[in-house]
Design an enzyme around this catalytic site. Structure first.
Site, mmCIF file in Angstrom:
data_model
loop_
_atom_site.group_PDB
_atom_site.id
_atom_site.type_symbol
_atom_site.label_atom_id
_atom_site.label_comp_id
_atom_site.label_asym_id
_atom_site.label_seq_id
_atom_site.Cartn_x
_atom_site.Cartn_y
_atom_site.Cartn_z
ATOM 1 N N LYS A 196 83.650 83.358 3.137
ATOM 2 C CA LYS A 196 84.124 82.291 4.023
ATOM 3 C C LYS A 196 84.315 80.997 3.234
ATOM 4 C CE LYS A 196 82.200 79.058 6.551
ATOM 5 N NZ LYS A 196 83.165 77.954 6.617
ATOM 6 N N GLU A 270 73.443 77.829 -4.826
ATOM 7 C CA GLU A 270 73.914 76.755 -5.703
ATOM 8 C C GLU A 270 74.041 75.529 -4.828
ATOM 9 O OE1 GLU A 270 75.430 74.170 -7.316
ATOM 10 O OE2 GLU A 270 77.407 75.086 -7.513
ATOM 11 N N CYS A 304 78.766 68.820 -7.501
ATOM 12 C CA CYS A 304 77.311 68.978 -7.357
ATOM 13 C C CYS A 304 76.581 68.540 -8.618
ATOM 14 C CB CYS A 304 76.974 70.414 -6.989
ATOM 15 S SG CYS A 304 77.785 71.618 -8.038
ATOM 16 N N GLU A 401 72.035 62.614 -2.666
ATOM 17 C CA GLU A 401 73.356 62.947 -3.190
ATOM 18 C C GLU A 401 74.404 62.200 -2.361
ATOM 19 O OE1 GLU A 401 74.317 67.095 -2.703
ATOM 20 O OE2 GLU A 401 75.217 67.157 -4.690
HETATM 21 P P1 NDP Z 1 77.669 72.358 3.776
HETATM 22 O O1 NDP Z 1 76.507 72.868 3.022
HETATM 23 O O2 NDP Z 1 77.506 72.077 5.216
HETATM 24 O O3 NDP Z 1 78.922 73.336 3.602
HETATM 25 C C1 NDP Z 1 79.060 74.323 2.599
HETATM 26 C C2 NDP Z 1 79.573 75.620 3.220
HETATM 27 O O4 NDP Z 1 78.597 76.162 4.107
HETATM 28 C C3 NDP Z 1 80.830 75.448 4.059
HETATM 29 O O5 NDP Z 1 81.641 76.606 3.932
HETATM 30 C C4 NDP Z 1 80.255 75.350 5.457
HETATM 31 O O6 NDP Z 1 81.186 75.674 6.434
HETATM 32 C C5 NDP Z 1 79.158 76.375 5.396
HETATM 33 N N1 NDP Z 1 78.097 76.210 6.396
HETATM 34 C C6 NDP Z 1 77.786 75.137 7.156
HETATM 35 N N2 NDP Z 1 76.724 75.411 7.938
HETATM 36 C C7 NDP Z 1 76.356 76.686 7.672
HETATM 37 C C8 NDP Z 1 75.306 77.545 8.146
HETATM 38 N N3 NDP Z 1 74.403 77.137 9.039
HETATM 39 N N4 NDP Z 1 75.214 78.789 7.637
HETATM 40 C C9 NDP Z 1 76.065 79.209 6.693
HETATM 41 N N5 NDP Z 1 77.092 78.461 6.222
HETATM 42 C C10 NDP Z 1 77.230 77.207 6.689
HETATM 43 O O7 NDP Z 1 78.197 71.085 3.080
HETATM 44 P P2 NDP Z 1 79.043 69.931 3.811
HETATM 45 O O8 NDP Z 1 80.440 70.327 3.772
HETATM 46 O O9 NDP Z 1 78.518 69.552 5.136
HETATM 47 O O10 NDP Z 1 78.719 68.751 2.835
HETATM 48 C C11 NDP Z 1 77.518 68.010 3.021
HETATM 49 C C12 NDP Z 1 76.880 67.691 1.729
HETATM 50 O O11 NDP Z 1 76.666 68.899 0.979
HETATM 51 C C13 NDP Z 1 77.746 66.877 0.812
HETATM 52 O O12 NDP Z 1 77.662 65.523 1.079
HETATM 53 C C14 NDP Z 1 77.142 67.233 -0.506
HETATM 54 O O13 NDP Z 1 76.024 66.435 -0.736
HETATM 55 C C15 NDP Z 1 76.705 68.652 -0.377
HETATM 56 N N6 NDP Z 1 77.610 69.612 -0.995
HETATM 57 C C16 NDP Z 1 77.255 70.187 -2.173
HETATM 58 C C17 NDP Z 1 78.101 71.056 -2.787
HETATM 59 C C18 NDP Z 1 77.774 71.713 -4.058
HETATM 60 O O14 NDP Z 1 78.683 72.132 -4.759
HETATM 61 N N7 NDP Z 1 76.523 71.870 -4.396
HETATM 62 C C19 NDP Z 1 79.402 71.351 -2.245
HETATM 63 C C20 NDP Z 1 79.677 70.756 -0.970
HETATM 64 C C21 NDP Z 1 78.787 69.924 -0.385
HETATM 65 P P3 NDP Z 1 82.116 74.526 7.064
HETATM 66 O O15 NDP Z 1 82.761 73.803 5.963
HETATM 67 O O16 NDP Z 1 83.110 75.293 7.816
HETATM 68 O O17 NDP Z 1 81.196 73.681 7.888
#
Ligand code: NDP
Length: 491
Positions: A196, A270, A304, A401
């Site tokens: 996904k 990650e 990240c 972050e």
């Molecule tokens: P999330 O952790 O919410 O999103 C990452 C992925 O997980 C997306 O595909 C999201 O779907 C999905 N997701 C959301 N909720 C669930 C759940 N309960 N179970 C399984 N999958 C889920 O990150 P955000 O997009 O909300 O970003 C928030 C913060 O996360 C950022 O400000 C940043 O700090 C951090 N982040 C870190 C990343 C990294 O590379 N380590 C990458 C992105 C974000 P959907 O997008 O459809 O909600």
């Protein structure tokens, strides 16, 4: 103007005051108006009949309709993957390798088209999607294609076997590249996948279904389901998953671990980071400034492993900050499709609000804010490159972050203090060290609790190099032999 050793730095203001001729990338991204789920090698409508819009964050205009997968769609994807696993897992490695090579070549063939689609959907500058995201995604498929028929060398004395069906959820900051990091090792080892992408950036994953078709990948080996967090939770929690691999926030990573506690599910996490980029007084300062800029402003800071905490040795702090400000004045913020652009759009309105909230908290707690002059585009989600000085370790901007183009600056006097401050974080994904001394680099690379430590460089990636975290940045590795073994059954 801040003085430097050789006198005042030349005042160069780019921004909107020094006009460039526009240089837009014009390749056709070949977008569909409406996409479908990719399950069992077919494009299928979501059973709910629901779709949502993916918008261009630089213009706030709709790009395409994306299907919202429900529990029944996720079940169908797992059923297709389970059926495909019987044949895919017993295919000789050299045959699996051929598919991976084909995928890599097809991605190269369509690189311009994918780069434009990635930039439109995510807001990142075209020079990054063109020169980094797409070529690196292809490189990951090439690298793992090479492993597929040589698995006996990856773990001598062990026969590597696949795990089964793997559930994968990826974020919005490197949509196509994260897809490649996840799919390539899983497929090389003979696993099948349900993946996904993030809600705001699903387009390149859905376009990628076309590459899988053109490569002739057997139906069901890769299944793509789109939707919001709820869909992600179904993918992660599905009983047919032998392993789940997640990249995203620490908060959601923890929720998934709670959801799966007590099961025998293998996991790779990650998660977030708050990397220290440490500059010693013997460092080549101009080179370090380039590394600082790359470390925090690459991909608008939506990285990240971004070097979001600058630790600079007190004796050179004023010079480094003066040089940094001068360099930041030259950064161009604007149309992501323009080849001159250094910082594109923030990925979503929600992320822009998060950045604004955290920067305001930093100012409230006493940090001093500096931003270069220059107007931001009137339309779209933009935030200027930002420096916060006078930050202390207790400030939220030093601990949380921000995931935006915001650099928090702290100072130190001794090597021990630098190590202590760098490690004073819940995270442990990456770090950078700038110094002339090899012995100091060796000491810091041992004592910094970070999965990756870059020396006199930052944000260097290679498919053969494992990437992953310590502490709340997660566990498991992606890339390299270590990342490959994370997709093999235990001996
Ligand atoms: P999330 O952790 O919410 O999103 C990452 C992925 O997980 C997306 O595909 C999201 O779907 C999905 N997701 C959301 N909720 C669930 C759940 N309960 N179970 C399984 N999958 C889920 O990150 P955000 O997009 O909300 O970003 C928030 C913060 O996360 C950022 O400000 C940043 O700090 C951090 N982040 C870190 C990343 C990294 O590379 N380590 C990458 C992105 C974000 P959907 O997008 O459809 O909600």
């Amino acid at each position: 103007m801040a003085p430097t050793r050789r006198g005042p730095a030349p005042r160069l203001i780019f921004g909107d005051l020094w006009p460039f001729d526009p240089a837009p990338e014009t390749a056709d991204p070949k977008l569909a108006d409406r996409y479908q789920l990719f399950i069992g090698g077919r494009y299928v409508r979501p059973r709910s009949g629901q779709y949502f819009d993916s918008i261009n964050p630089a213009t706030e205009r709709r790009l395409a309709s994306i299907p919202r997968a429900g529990a029944a769609d996720v079940n169908a994807a797992y059923a297709a993957a389970t059926a495909a696993f019987r044949r895919w897992s017993v295919l000789p490695g050299r045959e699996r390798g051929k598919y991976l090579f084909r995928i890599a070549r097809l991605l190269q063939d369509r690189a311009r088209e994918f780069a434009v689609a990635e930039t439109l959907d995510g807001g990142k500058p075209i020079k990054e999607s063109r020169d980094f995201d797409v070529p690196m995604a292809a490189a990951h498929f090439f690298y793992h294609a090479g492993w597929a028929d040589k698995l006996e060398y990856a773990a001598p004395g062990r026969t590597l076997r696949p795990l089964g069906v793997v559930g994968q959820v990826i974020p919005w900051n490197f949509p196509l590249l994260m897809l490649a990091w996840k799919l390539a090792p899983a497929l090389a080892l003979g696993n099948c996948v349900v993946l996904k992408p993030a809600e705001t950036t699903s387009i390149t994953a859905l376009k990628f279904a076309g590459i899988l078709e053109d490569a002739g990948l057997p139906p069901g080996v890769v299944n793509l389901v789109t939707g919001a967090g709820e869909t992600g939770a179904w993918v992660m929690g599905h009983p047919a998953a032998a392993k789940v691999a997640f990249t995203g926030s620490t908060e959601v990573g923890k929720a998934i671990m709670r959801q799966l506690a007590g099961t025998d599910r293998r996991m790779t996490m990650e998660l977030g980071g708050k990397a220290a980029n440490i500059v010693f007084d013997d460092a080549p300062l101009d080179q370090a400034v380039e590394g600082i800029v790359n470390g925090i402003f690459f991909n608008q800071g939506h990285v990240c492993c971004a070097g979001s905490r600058l630790l600079v040795q007190e004796g050179v702090a004023a010079r480094v900050i003066a040089k940094l400000k001068n360099r930041m004045r030259m950064l161009r913020v604007g149309d992501p499709l323009d080849k001159n652009t250094d910082l594109g759009a923030i990925n979503s309105a929600a992320q822009l609000a998060t950045i604004r909230r955290l920067v305001a908290a930093g100012e409230r707690e006493g940090a001093e804010l500096w931003q270069p002059e220059g107007r931001l585009p009137a339309q779209g989600y933009f935030f200027p490159p930002t420096l916060l000085t006078g930050v202390t370790q207790s400030h939220r901007v030093a601990r949380e972050e921000i995931f935006g183009p915001v650099l928090s600056v702290l100072t130190f006097r001794t090597v021990d203090e630098a190590i202590e401050k760098a490690n004073n974080t819940a995270y442990g994904l990456s770090a950078g060290v700038w110094t002339d001394k090899g012995s100091r680099i060796l000491r810091l690379s041992t004592e910094l609790k970070a999965g990756v430590v870059w020396a006199n460089t930052f944000n260097r990636f290679d498919p053969s190099s494992p990437f992953g975290g310590y502490k709340e940045s997660g566990f498991g590795r992606e890339g390299g032999r270590q990342g490959l073994l994370d997709y093999a059954a235990r001996a």
